[in-house]
Design a protein around this motif. Sequence first.
Motif, PDB file in Angstrom:
ATOM      1  N   PHE A 101       7.575 -41.342  17.796  1.00  0.00           N
ATOM      2  CA  PHE A 101       8.966 -41.026  18.450  1.00  0.00           C
ATOM      3  C   PHE A 101       9.439 -42.245  19.007  1.00  0.00           C
ATOM      4  O   PHE A 101       9.050 -42.797  19.869  1.00  0.00           O
ATOM      5  CB  PHE A 101       8.712 -39.963  19.519  1.00  0.00           C
ATOM      6  CG  PHE A 101       8.140 -38.736  19.065  1.00  0.00           C
ATOM      7  CD1 PHE A 101       8.991 -37.926  18.782  1.00  0.00           C
ATOM      8  CD2 PHE A 101       6.823 -38.430  19.407  1.00  0.00           C
ATOM      9  CE1 PHE A 101       8.505 -36.535  18.215  1.00  0.00           C
ATOM     10  CE2 PHE A 101       6.396 -37.168  19.073  1.00  0.00           C
ATOM     11  CZ  PHE A 101       7.307 -36.100  18.306  1.00  0.00           C
ATOM     12  N   SER A 104      14.239 -39.807  21.922  1.00  0.00           N
ATOM     13  CA  SER A 104      14.118 -38.109  22.150  1.00  0.00           C
ATOM     14  C   SER A 104      15.687 -37.661  22.231  1.00  0.00           C
ATOM     15  O   SER A 104      16.566 -38.433  22.492  1.00  0.00           O
ATOM     16  CB  SER A 104      13.421 -38.011  23.329  1.00  0.00           C
ATOM     17  OG  SER A 104      13.851 -38.705  24.347  1.00  0.00           O
ATOM     18  N   LEU A 132       5.707 -37.699  25.599  1.00  0.00           N
ATOM     19  CA  LEU A 132       6.186 -38.449  24.837  1.00  0.00           C
ATOM     20  C   LEU A 132       6.165 -39.691  25.203  1.00  0.00           C
ATOM     21  O   LEU A 132       5.603 -40.780  24.720  1.00  0.00           O
ATOM     22  CB  LEU A 132       7.628 -38.173  24.453  1.00  0.00           C
ATOM     23  CG  LEU A 132       8.548 -39.052  23.507  1.00  0.00           C
ATOM     24  CD1 LEU A 132       7.887 -39.102  22.070  1.00  0.00           C
ATOM     25  CD2 LEU A 132       9.825 -38.446  23.284  1.00  0.00           C
TER      26      LEU A 132
END
Length: 222
Positions: free
Chosen positions: A14, A17, A75
């Motif tokens: 990632f 986001s 995350l």
Amino acid sequence: MIIPVWSVAAALLFASSNAFAEPFMVLGKTIDLTPPAGYCALGNTSFEQQLFTTFKARTEAAGHLLQVAVPCNDLERAKAGTITQFPRSASVMVVKRRGQLTLDPRSRADFVKSLGSPTPIDVAVVNKRFRAALAGADFSGSLSAMTPLGSDGMAAYWSSPATVQLDGNAPQRVASIIAAVLVNGLPLSVQVSEAAGATDGPAPASVAQQYVKVIVNRNDLQ
């Protein structure tokens, strides 16, 4: 269908986001999806799209995947290298019937009624039993496959367990809350999964119910 907890090693994935609403068009119907509070949806970077493609391939037989999200704090911890797996995930997909995407002309109330879950869901009790089952010795027996949990007028809910092993990691207990809801004629499956030991955030039944409420309220449905 169980959606697995993702291994960070699968993609260091990632780069960004997205916690904002995303519009989707399916079968001529538009639906806006917003992740639950504290969750970030996969965005448009090449890394995130690569992960989404992998995720979608695992669920293609069951439906058309629209959104995948993980807790934003998980995350950030993954980016910092302090965790090697995402212990929670949430997703929404349009469910296929006989291998095809089709619209459902019924009202949401009739749709939920047809699923045979007339008992009101007690989210607090479900959350307690859910985490007790994940921690217990008899995992498969205490949380059997696709156990109906009841409904809340908007959706019908089930629980489902799995033991998954990804990218050479040790086998991990994962359990999911799955909600079925009708939105703009689209039969949706909302799934929230949690691995054993991930008890520092809202429990899956609460997250799933919130996800459903946000989707229904945002799309202003009957």
